[in-house]
Design a protein around this motif. Sequence first.
Motif, PDB file in Angstrom:
ATOM      1  N   MET A  77       0.855  -1.195   0.000  1.00 40.05           N
ATOM      2  CA  MET A  77       0.000   0.000   0.000  1.00 40.05           C
ATOM      3  C   MET A  77       0.886   1.238   0.000  1.00 40.05           C
ATOM      4  O   MET A  77       2.039   1.186   0.409  1.00 40.05           O
ATOM      5  CB  MET A  77      -0.895   0.002   1.253  1.00 40.05           C
ATOM      6  N   ARG A  78       0.318   2.328  -0.501  1.00 39.60           N
ATOM      7  CA  ARG A  78       0.969   3.628  -0.370  1.00 39.60           C
ATOM      8  C   ARG A  78       0.089   4.506   0.506  1.00 39.60           C
ATOM      9  O   ARG A  78      -1.130   4.518   0.329  1.00 39.60           O
ATOM     10  CB  ARG A  78       1.145   4.290  -1.737  1.00 39.60           C
ATOM     11  N   ILE A  79       0.714   5.211   1.397  1.00 39.62           N
ATOM     12  CA  ILE A  79      -0.031   6.130   2.261  1.00 39.62           C
ATOM     13  C   ILE A  79       0.434   7.537   1.938  1.00 39.62           C
ATOM     14  O   ILE A  79       1.509   7.963   2.361  1.00 39.62           O
ATOM     15  CB  ILE A  79       0.211   5.810   3.747  1.00 39.62           C
ATOM     16  N   PRO A  80      -0.357   8.271   1.148  1.00 38.37           N
ATOM     17  CA  PRO A  80       0.054   9.636   0.828  1.00 38.37           C
ATOM     18  C   PRO A  80       0.017  10.506   2.075  1.00 38.37           C
ATOM     19  O   PRO A  80      -0.809  10.299   2.965  1.00 38.37           O
ATOM     20  CB  PRO A  80      -0.967  10.091  -0.216  1.00 38.37           C
ATOM     21  N   MET A  81       0.914  11.456   2.148  1.00 33.93           N
ATOM     22  CA  MET A  81       0.983  12.318   3.327  1.00 33.93           C
ATOM     23  C   MET A  81       1.343  13.737   2.930  1.00 33.93           C
ATOM     24  O   MET A  81       0.506  14.623   2.937  1.00 33.93           O
ATOM     25  CB  MET A  81       2.002  11.767   4.316  1.00 33.93           C
ATOM     26  N   PHE A  82       2.598  13.959   2.549  1.00 32.16           N
ATOM     27  CA  PHE A  82       3.054  15.299   2.190  1.00 32.16           C
ATOM     28  C   PHE A  82       2.850  15.561   0.693  1.00 32.16           C
ATOM     29  O   PHE A  82       3.069  16.664   0.221  1.00 32.16           O
ATOM     30  CB  PHE A  82       4.529  15.471   2.561  1.00 32.16           C
ATOM     31  N   ASN A  83       2.488  14.530  -0.049  1.00 31.09           N
ATOM     32  CA  ASN A  83       2.294  14.630  -1.495  1.00 31.09           C
ATOM     33  C   ASN A  83       0.800  14.696  -1.833  1.00 31.09           C
ATOM     34  O   ASN A  83      -0.055  14.634  -0.950  1.00 31.09           O
ATOM     35  CB  ASN A  83       2.922  13.417  -2.185  1.00 31.09           C
ATOM     36  N   ILE A  84       0.526  14.787  -3.101  1.00 33.20           N
ATOM     37  CA  ILE A  84      -0.846  14.777  -3.606  1.00 33.20           C
ATOM     38  C   ILE A  84      -1.036  13.446  -4.321  1.00 33.20           C
ATOM     39  O   ILE A  84      -0.143  13.006  -5.037  1.00 33.20           O
ATOM     40  CB  ILE A  84      -1.053  15.923  -4.622  1.00 33.20           C
ATOM     41  N   ASP A  85      -2.161  12.790  -4.106  1.00 29.40           N
ATOM     42  CA  ASP A  85      -2.338  11.473  -4.705  1.00 29.40           C
ATOM     43  C   ASP A  85      -3.624  11.389  -5.511  1.00 29.40           C
ATOM     44  O   ASP A  85      -4.725  11.557  -4.999  1.00 29.40           O
ATOM     45  CB  ASP A  85      -2.332  10.406  -3.607  1.00 29.40           C
ATOM     46  N   SER A  86      -3.429  11.087  -6.766  1.00 35.99           N
ATOM     47  CA  SER A  86      -4.518  11.045  -7.720  1.00 35.99           C
ATOM     48  C   SER A  86      -5.481   9.891  -7.449  1.00 35.99           C
ATOM     49  O   SER A  86      -6.693  10.015  -7.637  1.00 35.99           O
ATOM     50  CB  SER A  86      -3.861  10.928  -9.099  1.00 35.99           C
ATOM     51  N   THR A  88      -6.253   8.183  -4.501  1.00 36.06           N
ATOM     52  CA  THR A  88      -7.096   8.257  -3.301  1.00 36.06           C
ATOM     53  C   THR A  88      -7.745   9.624  -3.146  1.00 36.06           C
ATOM     54  O   THR A  88      -8.683   9.783  -2.370  1.00 36.06           O
ATOM     55  CB  THR A  88      -6.247   7.998  -2.046  1.00 36.06           C
ATOM     56  N   GLY A  89      -7.226  10.600  -3.870  1.00 38.70           N
ATOM     57  CA  GLY A  89      -7.733  11.962  -3.705  1.00 38.70           C
ATOM     58  C   GLY A  89      -7.079  12.692  -2.544  1.00 38.70           C
ATOM     59  O   GLY A  89      -7.570  13.734  -2.102  1.00 38.70           O
ATOM     60  N   TRP A  90      -5.954  12.162  -2.044  1.00 36.66           N
ATOM     61  CA  TRP A  90      -5.261  12.840  -0.940  1.00 36.66           C
ATOM     62  C   TRP A  90      -4.759  14.205  -1.408  1.00 36.66           C
ATOM     63  O   TRP A  90      -4.096  14.302  -2.443  1.00 36.66           O
ATOM     64  CB  TRP A  90      -4.076  11.985  -0.449  1.00 36.66           C
ATOM     65  N   GLY A  91      -5.111  15.230  -0.682  1.00 38.70           N
ATOM     66  CA  GLY A  91      -4.779  16.587  -1.115  1.00 38.70           C
ATOM     67  C   GLY A  91      -5.865  17.197  -1.975  1.00 38.70           C
ATOM     68  O   GLY A  91      -5.827  18.383  -2.288  1.00 38.70           O
ATOM     69  N   LEU A  92      -6.859  16.377  -2.362  1.00 38.66           N
ATOM     70  CA  LEU A  92      -7.984  16.875  -3.160  1.00 38.66           C
ATOM     71  C   LEU A  92      -9.269  16.871  -2.338  1.00 38.66           C
ATOM     72  O   LEU A  92     -10.096  17.776  -2.444  1.00 38.66           O
ATOM     73  CB  LEU A  92      -8.184  16.006  -4.416  1.00 38.66           C
ATOM     74  N   THR A 563     -14.388  -0.878  -2.652  1.00 39.76           N
ATOM     75  CA  THR A 563     -14.144   0.565  -2.636  1.00 39.76           C
ATOM     76  C   THR A 563     -14.707   1.170  -3.915  1.00 39.76           C
ATOM     77  O   THR A 563     -14.531   0.610  -4.994  1.00 39.76           O
ATOM     78  CB  THR A 563     -12.627   0.831  -2.538  1.00 39.76           C
ATOM     79  N   HIS A 564     -15.402   2.286  -3.770  1.00 42.72           N
ATOM     80  CA  HIS A 564     -15.841   3.036  -4.940  1.00 42.72           C
ATOM     81  C   HIS A 564     -14.993   4.281  -5.098  1.00 42.72           C
ATOM     82  O   HIS A 564     -14.302   4.706  -4.167  1.00 42.72           O
ATOM     83  CB  HIS A 564     -17.311   3.452  -4.814  1.00 42.72           C
ATOM     84  N   GLY A 565     -15.078   4.846  -6.283  1.00 44.17           N
ATOM     85  CA  GLY A 565     -14.435   6.124  -6.522  1.00 44.17           C
ATOM     86  C   GLY A 565     -15.465   7.129  -6.971  1.00 44.17           C
ATOM     87  O   GLY A 565     -16.621   6.786  -7.247  1.00 44.17           O
ATOM     88  N   VAL A 573     -11.186  16.109 -10.653  1.00 51.70           N
ATOM     89  CA  VAL A 573     -11.812  15.712  -9.390  1.00 51.70           C
ATOM     90  C   VAL A 573     -11.835  14.203  -9.294  1.00 51.70           C
ATOM     91  O   VAL A 573     -12.441  13.537 -10.139  1.00 51.70           O
ATOM     92  CB  VAL A 573     -13.260  16.260  -9.335  1.00 51.70           C
ATOM     93  N   GLN A 574     -11.124  13.629  -8.327  1.00 56.03           N
ATOM     94  CA  GLN A 574     -11.316  12.206  -8.061  1.00 56.03           C
ATOM     95  C   GLN A 574     -10.915  11.837  -6.652  1.00 56.03           C
ATOM     96  O   GLN A 574     -10.073  12.480  -6.030  1.00 56.03           O
ATOM     97  CB  GLN A 574     -10.619  11.316  -9.102  1.00 56.03           C
ATOM     98  N   MET A 575     -11.531  10.755  -6.153  1.00 50.56           N
ATOM     99  CA  MET A 575     -11.295  10.317  -4.773  1.00 50.56           C
ATOM    100  C   MET A 575     -11.775   8.883  -4.607  1.00 50.56           C
ATOM    101  O   MET A 575     -12.474   8.345  -5.458  1.00 50.56           O
ATOM    102  CB  MET A 575     -12.043  11.230  -3.797  1.00 50.56           C
ATOM    103  N   GLU A 576     -11.345   8.262  -3.511  1.00 47.90           N
ATOM    104  CA  GLU A 576     -11.826   6.917  -3.178  1.00 47.90           C
ATOM    105  C   GLU A 576     -12.770   6.991  -1.986  1.00 47.90           C
ATOM    106  O   GLU A 576     -12.641   7.876  -1.135  1.00 47.90           O
ATOM    107  CB  GLU A 576     -10.674   5.968  -2.853  1.00 47.90           C
ATOM    108  N   ILE A 577     -13.701   6.044  -1.961  1.00 49.95           N
ATOM    109  CA  ILE A 577     -14.590   5.912  -0.812  1.00 49.95           C
ATOM    110  C   ILE A 577     -14.630   4.428  -0.464  1.00 49.95           C
ATOM    111  O   ILE A 577     -15.276   3.635  -1.138  1.00 49.95           O
ATOM    112  CB  ILE A 577     -16.024   6.421  -1.098  1.00 49.95           C
ATOM    113  N   SER A 578     -13.913   4.039   0.595  1.00 50.44           N
ATOM    114  CA  SER A 578     -13.856   2.637   0.992  1.00 50.44           C
ATOM    115  C   SER A 578     -15.131   2.266   1.755  1.00 50.44           C
ATOM    116  O   SER A 578     -15.898   3.143   2.161  1.00 50.44           O
ATOM    117  CB  SER A 578     -12.618   2.400   1.847  1.00 50.44           C
ATOM    118  N   PRO A 579     -15.367   0.969   1.964  1.00 53.12           N
ATOM    119  CA  PRO A 579     -16.615   0.543   2.588  1.00 53.12           C
ATOM    120  C   PRO A 579     -16.900   1.265   3.913  1.00 53.12           C
ATOM    121  O   PRO A 579     -16.030   1.325   4.775  1.00 53.12           O
ATOM    122  CB  PRO A 579     -16.397  -0.951   2.827  1.00 53.12           C
TER     123      PRO A 579
END
Length: 618
Positions: A77-86, A88-92, A563-565, A573-579
């Motif tokens: 797995m990758r856990i975005p933190m200080f970066n932006i992630d397309s 999962t939508g991290w940072g978005l 998981t849906h997106g 605009v994109q993001m994940e929505i886990s169960p």
Amino acid sequence: MKTAESFSVKPHLLVFGVVAAPMTAAMFASTAKAQAKHAAMSPVVHPGELDEYYGFWSGGHSGEVRIMGVPSMRELMRIPMFNIDSATGWGLTNESKHIRGDGDHYLAGDSHHPHMSMTDGSYNGKYVFINDKANSRVGRIRCDIMKTDKILTIPNVQAVHGLRVQKAPYTKYVVCNGEFEIPMNNDGKSGMKDVSTYRSLYNVIDAETMEMAFQVMVDGNLDNTDADFDGKYFASTCYNSEMGMNLGEMLASERDHVVIFSLAACEAALKAGKFKTYNGNNVPVLDGRKGSDLTRYIPVPKSPHGLNTSPEGKYFIANGKLSPTVSVISIAKLDDLFANKIKPRDTIVAEPELGLGPLHTSFDGRGNAYTTLFLDSQVVKWNVEDAIKAYNGEKVNYVRQKLDVNYQPGHNHTSQGETKDADGKWLVVLCKFSKDRFLNVGPLKPENDQLIDITGDEMKLVHDGPTFAEPHDCIMVHRSKVKPKKIWTRDDPFFAPTVAMAKKDGVDLMSDNKVIRDKKDPKKVRVYMTSVAPTYGLESFDVNLGDEVTVVVTNLDQVEDVTHGFCMTNHGVQMEISPQATSSITFIANKPGVQWYYCNWFCHALHMEMRGRMFVHA
Ligand code: K7E
Ligand code: CUA
């Protein structure tokens, strides 16, 4: 300085050697016997089987953290933190922006040192902390959901580098080093010519609230740090005790130092109000410069780098970098040092010569240490007690083995080696260069994370693992210590602000599919919808051109891994929505007409059909 070039030929020579000499039957038999005796542990984890360790890998200047399976070295797995992630939508998403806080406008980071919270010197599976050198931040991962849940910008410093946790009695504090010295105050009134007010600070963070507890001003700058197993002392290496502003000045003196911080003395000074504040913020800054009773300065050969505590709790080891030695500091002698009964150098119990460019050391729990030699491109295994005997004049050989690695190693880490549960099974060496080890992918190469079996007398290299820029450091945590959730629980604080917003709007996230226009600010629209594979609760909705649209999706699915997106085409605009999660994202509806949104996480045989229309009135 030797380069990777001179070492890259070695493996080939070996191979050619074997090919050139035809083997006799007897040679085959003896080789087979030797291999049976010293058979290395296999890194192979067969399909369907699970790894024994969670590896938490820094993502370096990619700004993230990665979970690796060890020994397979598979990226899990990758856990975005200080970066932006397309993905999962991290940072978005609004949830991640809330967590990213005052540093949300930074789109980059440089993560170095991941460390898990501990109880009584053992990993407790709660949090992983990591620094962002680039923007002077510290982030925290909640290990029950494996998401970043806090990011703190450290005031009064530039470039937060070494980071560790208090190991005992529990991780009350996270500690980290301010590396670059800056004027105090750094207000543009002084600074380039007069460097007399330049300082570095040691930073102590409350691990639970992720707020600054206090800072300690030091002489020199700070590089890496570690804690003891008694909850009493922290230690940091310092290069550039000269406070030089260029390379020549930084290397002028023969000695730099290790700073020892007394936690009790610091807490007492804090309580007694013996601190100042700087730069207009209210974080207490204690004075730990030379002569203070909060710290002691132990001279060591110049420009030390890594600082590592041995797992039985007896030694701090400062790695020489420019010196071929490491300095072994006896933690038991620190009480006497603080009581001024002995001199700083009296705490050094060994200074073994190991090779060129010692950077970091790890431990097997059986008395051996493993130190990376950056310039020699080797790991050296050595025995700590034998090194102490040799320092006392006995004729003993403390070096057990030197193993070529490929190439230019920085950090290395043994399985659970920074805790009292060091189990001496695996050593991972994070090599900065990989050159000929993988298919050439162009001028920019991956790093090479090498897995070494350390269960026997000899280290055995068993796996090369390419990784993208740049795992400075990693930890390996036995899987019994980490118990992540399988699906979200609805009361999770991660999306609590969004739940509160829905409540204000009178929306039940578990059932309502509604468009709500803000009464005070009619340009703002909130679109609430559920998702159940393979449909959204809203097949369409209407807004006006120029509206600020917030889409809130609650995933009602309760099946693990469904998981849906949510992706709004042509809007970024994109993001994940886990169960059982709720995610939200805000954008401007700046294009008239029909705009399709779709699910971008493959969830169902009819995943492609999981979409709907936003109509934007011109
Ligand atoms: Cu831990 Cu790379 Cu930041 Cu040494 S540092 S290599
Ligand atoms: Cu839902 Cu794909």
